[in-house]
Design a protein around this motif. Structure first.
Motif, PDB file in Angstrom:
ATOM      1  N   GLN A  59       0.933  -1.133  -0.078  1.00 36.12           N
ATOM      2  CA  GLN A  59       0.033  -0.207   0.117  1.00 36.12           C
ATOM      3  C   GLN A  59       0.800   1.123  -0.006  1.00 36.12           C
ATOM      4  O   GLN A  59       0.487   2.201  -0.743  1.00 36.12           O
ATOM      5  CB  GLN A  59      -0.798   0.114   1.155  1.00 36.12           C
ATOM      6  N   VAL A  60       1.839   1.323   0.935  1.00 36.99           N
ATOM      7  CA  VAL A  60       2.773   2.371   0.791  1.00 36.99           C
ATOM      8  C   VAL A  60       3.550   2.682  -0.460  1.00 36.99           C
ATOM      9  O   VAL A  60       3.579   3.849  -1.066  1.00 36.99           O
ATOM     10  CB  VAL A  60       4.026   2.317   1.854  1.00 36.99           C
ATOM     11  N   ALA A  61       3.815   1.649  -1.173  1.00 36.68           N
ATOM     12  CA  ALA A  61       4.428   1.580  -2.498  1.00 36.68           C
ATOM     13  C   ALA A  61       3.404   2.125  -3.618  1.00 36.68           C
ATOM     14  O   ALA A  61       3.826   3.194  -4.432  1.00 36.68           O
ATOM     15  CB  ALA A  61       4.823   0.070  -3.052  1.00 36.68           C
ATOM     16  N   ARG A  62       2.158   1.762  -3.348  1.00 33.58           N
ATOM     17  CA  ARG A  62       1.124   2.084  -4.217  1.00 33.58           C
ATOM     18  C   ARG A  62       0.969   3.881  -4.310  1.00 33.58           C
ATOM     19  O   ARG A  62       0.770   4.476  -5.242  1.00 33.58           O
ATOM     20  CB  ARG A  62      -0.110   1.545  -4.225  1.00 33.58           C
ATOM     21  N   TRP A  63       1.028   4.368  -3.005  1.00 27.04           N
ATOM     22  CA  TRP A  63       0.697   5.865  -2.777  1.00 27.04           C
ATOM     23  C   TRP A  63       1.950   6.510  -3.391  1.00 27.04           C
ATOM     24  O   TRP A  63       1.721   7.523  -3.881  1.00 27.04           O
ATOM     25  CB  TRP A  63       0.754   5.854  -0.988  1.00 27.04           C
ATOM     26  N   HIS A  64       3.189   5.680  -3.445  1.00 24.97           N
ATOM     27  CA  HIS A  64       4.187   6.449  -4.110  1.00 24.97           C
ATOM     28  C   HIS A  64       4.287   6.081  -5.610  1.00 24.97           C
ATOM     29  O   HIS A  64       5.498   6.740  -6.421  1.00 24.97           O
ATOM     30  CB  HIS A  64       5.528   6.194  -3.395  1.00 24.97           C
ATOM     31  N   LYS A  65       3.516   5.553  -6.174  1.00 29.12           N
ATOM     32  CA  LYS A  65       3.373   4.779  -7.654  1.00 29.12           C
ATOM     33  C   LYS A  65       4.514   4.080  -7.975  1.00 29.12           C
ATOM     34  O   LYS A  65       5.318   4.355  -9.017  1.00 29.12           O
ATOM     35  CB  LYS A  65       3.229   6.294  -8.479  1.00 29.12           C
ATOM     36  N   VAL A  66       5.170   3.448  -6.900  1.00 29.31           N
ATOM     37  CA  VAL A  66       6.184   2.393  -7.285  1.00 29.31           C
ATOM     38  C   VAL A  66       5.611   1.109  -7.419  1.00 29.31           C
ATOM     39  O   VAL A  66       4.656   0.549  -6.371  1.00 29.31           O
ATOM     40  CB  VAL A  66       7.115   2.510  -5.775  1.00 29.31           C
ATOM     41  N   ASP A  67       5.809   0.363  -8.605  1.00 27.30           N
ATOM     42  CA  ASP A  67       5.417  -0.842  -8.569  1.00 27.30           C
ATOM     43  C   ASP A  67       6.077  -1.944  -7.690  1.00 27.30           C
ATOM     44  O   ASP A  67       7.487  -2.281  -7.795  1.00 27.30           O
ATOM     45  CB  ASP A  67       5.976  -1.379  -9.684  1.00 27.30           C
ATOM     46  N   PRO A  68       5.413  -2.643  -6.695  1.00 25.77           N
ATOM     47  CA  PRO A  68       6.385  -3.199  -5.515  1.00 25.77           C
ATOM     48  C   PRO A  68       7.065  -4.534  -6.139  1.00 25.77           C
ATOM     49  O   PRO A  68       8.111  -4.911  -5.545  1.00 25.77           O
ATOM     50  CB  PRO A  68       5.176  -3.586  -4.636  1.00 25.77           C
ATOM     51  N   GLU A  69       6.415  -5.186  -7.102  1.00 27.60           N
ATOM     52  CA  GLU A  69       6.945  -6.382  -7.808  1.00 27.60           C
ATOM     53  C   GLU A  69       8.154  -6.041  -8.403  1.00 27.60           C
ATOM     54  O   GLU A  69       9.397  -6.778  -8.300  1.00 27.60           O
ATOM     55  CB  GLU A  69       6.044  -6.766  -8.698  1.00 27.60           C
ATOM     56  N   LEU A  70       8.237  -5.064  -9.203  1.00 24.76           N
ATOM     57  CA  LEU A  70       9.571  -4.525  -9.925  1.00 24.76           C
ATOM     58  C   LEU A  70      10.639  -4.229  -9.031  1.00 24.76           C
ATOM     59  O   LEU A  70      11.651  -4.348  -9.084  1.00 24.76           O
ATOM     60  CB  LEU A  70       9.184  -3.393 -10.812  1.00 24.76           C
ATOM     61  N   GLU A  71      10.385  -3.534  -7.818  1.00 24.62           N
ATOM     62  CA  GLU A  71      11.135  -3.105  -6.884  1.00 24.62           C
ATOM     63  C   GLU A  71      11.672  -3.981  -6.154  1.00 24.62           C
ATOM     64  O   GLU A  71      12.765  -4.065  -5.934  1.00 24.62           O
ATOM     65  CB  GLU A  71      10.613  -1.900  -6.090  1.00 24.62           C
ATOM     66  N   LEU A  72      10.843  -5.012  -5.887  1.00 20.94           N
ATOM     67  CA  LEU A  72      11.586  -6.263  -4.990  1.00 20.94           C
ATOM     68  C   LEU A  72      12.467  -7.014  -6.011  1.00 20.94           C
ATOM     69  O   LEU A  72      13.347  -7.262  -5.423  1.00 20.94           O
ATOM     70  CB  LEU A  72      10.226  -7.000  -4.558  1.00 20.94           C
ATOM     71  N   ARG A  73      11.985  -7.083  -7.056  1.00 20.29           N
ATOM     72  CA  ARG A  73      13.037  -7.764  -8.277  1.00 20.29           C
ATOM     73  C   ARG A  73      14.334  -7.134  -8.225  1.00 20.29           C
ATOM     74  O   ARG A  73      15.422  -7.757  -8.248  1.00 20.29           O
ATOM     75  CB  ARG A  73      12.296  -7.988  -9.457  1.00 20.29           C
ATOM     76  N   ASP A  74      14.129  -5.746  -8.550  1.00 19.51           N
ATOM     77  CA  ASP A  74      15.534  -5.048  -8.346  1.00 19.51           C
ATOM     78  C   ASP A  74      16.110  -5.194  -7.192  1.00 19.51           C
ATOM     79  O   ASP A  74      17.470  -5.359  -7.176  1.00 19.51           O
ATOM     80  CB  ASP A  74      15.285  -3.245  -8.732  1.00 19.51           C
ATOM     81  N   THR A  75      15.797  -5.083  -5.948  1.00 15.11           N
ATOM     82  CA  THR A  75      16.464  -5.072  -4.894  1.00 15.11           C
ATOM     83  C   THR A  75      17.159  -6.661  -4.552  1.00 15.11           C
ATOM     84  O   THR A  75      18.198  -6.567  -4.248  1.00 15.11           O
ATOM     85  CB  THR A  75      15.360  -4.859  -3.717  1.00 15.11           C
ATOM     86  N   VAL A  76      16.398  -7.534  -5.042  1.00 13.50           N
ATOM     87  CA  VAL A  76      16.780  -8.811  -4.834  1.00 13.50           C
ATOM     88  C   VAL A  76      18.004  -8.916  -5.919  1.00 13.50           C
ATOM     89  O   VAL A  76      19.062  -9.707  -5.598  1.00 13.50           O
ATOM     90  CB  VAL A  76      15.927 -10.092  -5.413  1.00 13.50           C
ATOM     91  N   THR A  77      17.911  -8.299  -7.176  1.00 14.97           N
ATOM     92  CA  THR A  77      19.137  -8.293  -8.062  1.00 14.97           C
ATOM     93  C   THR A  77      20.230  -7.704  -7.446  1.00 14.97           C
ATOM     94  O   THR A  77      21.583  -8.209  -7.506  1.00 14.97           O
ATOM     95  CB  THR A  77      18.733  -7.694  -9.431  1.00 14.97           C
ATOM     96  N   ARG A  78      20.187  -6.663  -6.853  1.00 17.07           N
ATOM     97  CA  ARG A  78      21.235  -5.919  -6.106  1.00 17.07           C
ATOM     98  C   ARG A  78      21.812  -6.587  -5.001  1.00 17.07           C
ATOM     99  O   ARG A  78      22.869  -6.575  -4.793  1.00 17.07           O
ATOM    100  CB  ARG A  78      20.691  -4.593  -5.613  1.00 17.07           C
ATOM    101  N   PHE A  79      20.839  -7.297  -4.313  1.00 18.10           N
ATOM    102  CA  PHE A  79      21.433  -8.052  -3.297  1.00 18.10           C
ATOM    103  C   PHE A  79      22.446  -9.153  -3.641  1.00 18.10           C
ATOM    104  O   PHE A  79      23.205  -9.595  -3.047  1.00 18.10           O
ATOM    105  CB  PHE A  79      20.085  -8.944  -2.305  1.00 18.10           C
TER     106      PHE A  79
END
Length: 79
Positions: A59-79
């Motif tokens: 819900q917080v991601a949606r408020w900021h117009k961030v796609d949570p699925e894409l951001e999570l994938r990006d974070t996992v890739t960076r990890f």
């Protein structure tokens, strides 16, 4: 993806926080409930509360117009 889809539908149906502080407050509430479940060593409560925390983060991601699925994938890739 499903949590984001349901969150958008719920918002359209009127189930929406009035301000960004709403989902943040709810997230803190859910984290506190998760901590309590952990302190009580209650596996079912821990399971449920982790889900609640994740949905609230979406819900917080949606408020900021961030796609949570894409951001999570990006974070996992960076990890």
């Amino acid at each position: 993806m499903l949590a984001n889809k349901i969150s958008k539908k719920a918002a359209k149906a009127g189930f929406e926080f009035d301000a960004l502080s709403g989902p943040f407050d709810k997230m803190q509430e859910e984290v506190n409930e998760l901590r309590q479940g952990i302190a009580n060593a209650d596996p079912q409560n821990i399971y449920d509360e982790i889900g609640d925390v994740l949905v609230t983060v979406v819900q917080v991601a949606r408020w900021h117009k961030v796609d949570p699925e894409l951001e999570l994938r990006d974070t996992v890739t960076r990890f």
